[in-house]
Write an enzyme that holds these catalytic residues in place. Sequence first.
Site, PDB file in Angstrom:
ATOM      1  N   ARG A  31       0.821  -1.208   0.000  1.00  0.00           N
ATOM      2  CA  ARG A  31       0.000   0.000   0.000  1.00  0.00           C
ATOM      3  C   ARG A  31       0.858   1.263   0.000  1.00  0.00           C
ATOM      4  NH1 ARG A  31      -3.634  -3.336   3.065  1.00  0.00           N
ATOM      5  NH2 ARG A  31      -2.536  -2.933   5.012  1.00  0.00           N
ATOM      6  N   GLU A  44       6.275 -19.066   2.115  1.00  0.00           N
ATOM      7  CA  GLU A  44       5.449 -19.738   3.122  1.00  0.00           C
ATOM      8  C   GLU A  44       5.556 -21.240   2.907  1.00  0.00           C
ATOM      9  OE1 GLU A  44       3.158 -21.419   5.741  1.00  0.00           O
ATOM     10  OE2 GLU A  44       3.683 -19.285   5.867  1.00  0.00           O
ATOM     11  N   CYS A  54      -6.036 -18.921  15.795  1.00  0.00           N
ATOM     12  CA  CYS A  54      -6.846 -18.923  17.020  1.00  0.00           C
ATOM     13  C   CYS A  54      -8.197 -19.594  16.798  1.00  0.00           C
ATOM     14  CB  CYS A  54      -7.067 -17.495  17.507  1.00  0.00           C
ATOM     15  SG  CYS A  54      -5.555 -16.587  17.871  1.00  0.00           S
ATOM     16  N   ARG A  81      -2.426  -8.514  -5.703  1.00  0.00           N
ATOM     17  CA  ARG A  81      -1.978  -7.205  -5.206  1.00  0.00           C
ATOM     18  C   ARG A  81      -0.494  -6.971  -5.445  1.00  0.00           C
ATOM     19  NH1 ARG A  81      -6.396  -8.738  -2.513  1.00  0.00           N
ATOM     20  NH2 ARG A  81      -7.801  -7.150  -1.689  1.00  0.00           N
ATOM     21  N   ASP A 296       4.851 -14.081  16.381  1.00  0.00           N
ATOM     22  CA  ASP A 296       5.164 -14.991  17.475  1.00  0.00           C
ATOM     23  C   ASP A 296       6.648 -15.312  17.611  1.00  0.00           C
ATOM     24  OD1 ASP A 296       2.463 -15.014  17.777  1.00  0.00           O
ATOM     25  OD2 ASP A 296       2.157 -17.101  17.162  1.00  0.00           O
ATOM     26  N   ARG A 455     -12.541  -0.658  43.952  1.00  0.00           N
ATOM     27  CA  ARG A 455     -12.866  -0.042  45.247  1.00  0.00           C
ATOM     28  C   ARG A 455     -12.255  -0.837  46.397  1.00  0.00           C
ATOM     29  NH1 ARG A 455     -19.178   1.087  45.866  1.00  0.00           N
ATOM     30  NH2 ARG A 455     -18.431   1.964  47.832  1.00  0.00           N
TER      31      ARG A 455
END
Length: 464
Positions: A31, A44, A54, A81, A296, A455
Site C-alpha cells: 500500500r 510460506e 486462534c 496485489r 510470534d 474499590r
Amino acid sequence: MDMSRVRDVRERLVVVGGDAAGMSAASQARRMQGPDELEIVAFERGHFTSYSACGIPYWVGGDVEERDRLIARTPQEHRDRGIDLRLRTEVVAIDVDRQRVRARDLDSGDESWTSYDKLVIATGARPIRPDMPGVDAEGVHGVQTLDDGQALIDTLARTRGRRAVVVGAGYIGVEMAEALIKRGYEVTVVNRGREPMSTLDPDMGRLVHRAMEGLGITMVNDTEVTKVLTGEDGRVRAVVTEDAEYPADVVVLGVGVRPETSLAKAAGLPLGGHGGLLTDLGMRVRGHENIWAGGDCVEVLDLVSGQERHIPLGTHANKHGQIIGMNVGGGYATFPGVVGTAVSKVCDLEIARTGLREKDARRVGLQFESVTIESTSRAGYYPGASPMTVKMLAERRTGRLLGVQIVGREGAGKRVDIAAVALTAGMTVERMTALDLGYAPPFSPVWDPVLVAARKAAAKVRAS
C-alpha cells in the site's frame, strides 16, 4: 547492457512467513509503495496464508463449519496485489552478510538463493513436542497451523475409538478439550500445573478446573506425561504418567509454543531470554538496519513489568505487521509494548486476564495487594444475571493497577478490556473507581464488577 543490474531500479523486500505478521507487513508495504518501486517476495512453507490460527479449535469442534472461513486473504488475493507469494517453499538459511535467503521447494526439493534489500522475519512459533518415547506416533497431533488442524480432523474422521487425551491445559489445551467434547469424545486432560490455565493464578484456575469437570472432562493435575504407548499398528493407544496409564485413541499436544527462531539464531541475529528475536520500537531487529521481525517469533516489552516477554497472539502479530510494513514502505510507526491481555472460553465459561499474576509481580520485585470479589454480569434482579469472579492486583503504597483476572459467564470476558486500558494508562485503582462506565440493568450492576474490585483494592492499599 548488463541485464543483471536491471533489478537495481527498485528494491526487493523478502518476507519469511506467510501468516498474520508476514502478510500484514507485505500488504502494508505494498500500500505504501507500488510494484514499480518495491518488489515483494514472500515465502510460506504451508498451503495457506493470512489465516486465524486462534480459530482452529472452533473449526475442530464444529462451531466454524468450513476451513476457508478462517482465511482472511487467499494466496491468489495476495498475488493479485502484486506480491510474489511462493507456497510450499521453506527458507532454510539467511545470509546476513550477502543479504540473501536460501529457500527449498518442499515438493521438488530444489533449493535456490534470493537476494533482498529489506528482510522481514515472521516465522511464528512452533508447538512444544515433549521429548518422550512415542510422541511421533500416528494419532498424536500438535495444533498450530491450518495444515495441523486438517490433519487432526482427518484423524478424528477415521478413528473408531472415542477416547482422547489432551496434554497440557493452557489456552490451546483447554480449547481443544472443549472441541473434542463437542465431537463426542471422552476427554482426559493431563496437566503438569496445579490448576489449568497457568496464565491465571491458581485460585482463579481452580474455577476453570471446576467448569471443565462440569462438562465431563477428566482433569489430572500435578502430573506429566512420560511416554506414549502404541499398538501393533503403530497408532497411539495410551499415554503414561509417573503413576498411571490413560487409554487414548487420539492425543492432542497443548503444552505451549516457543518462538521459531532457529533461522535467526543460525544467522547470528539477537535473541532474548525467551528465545525470541529482539527488535526496537519500529520492529527493526536490533543492530540490523534492513531486517525487521514480528509476530510470534519476537519478544515484546511488557509495559507493566518493564521486561521483555514472549506472548504469541494474533492481535500482536497483525499490529507488528502493520508497523513493519509502514516502516519498510518509508513511513513511520512504533509498537510501544503490551500489557498481556488475553481471553478464552470453555463452553459458556469466559476466562480473561491482563497485566501481572502474583508470581509475575514477585519475580520483578513488586510488592502488591490482592483482592477477589464476587459479582454479577447484570443487575441482580435482571433476567440472565450470572456470577462473575474478579481478582485484582495493585502495587502497595502507590495503588498502581498491576493486573486483573476475570472468570464468569456471558459478559465476563470482554470486561478485561477496561483493565487493559487502565493498565496502559498507568492508572491507580483509586482513580479507576471514578471511571465513567456505561450502565443499564441488562448490561451491568450499578457498580461494574471491575469497579467493585477497584474499590476494594483501593481500600486495601489505603490501609496498608
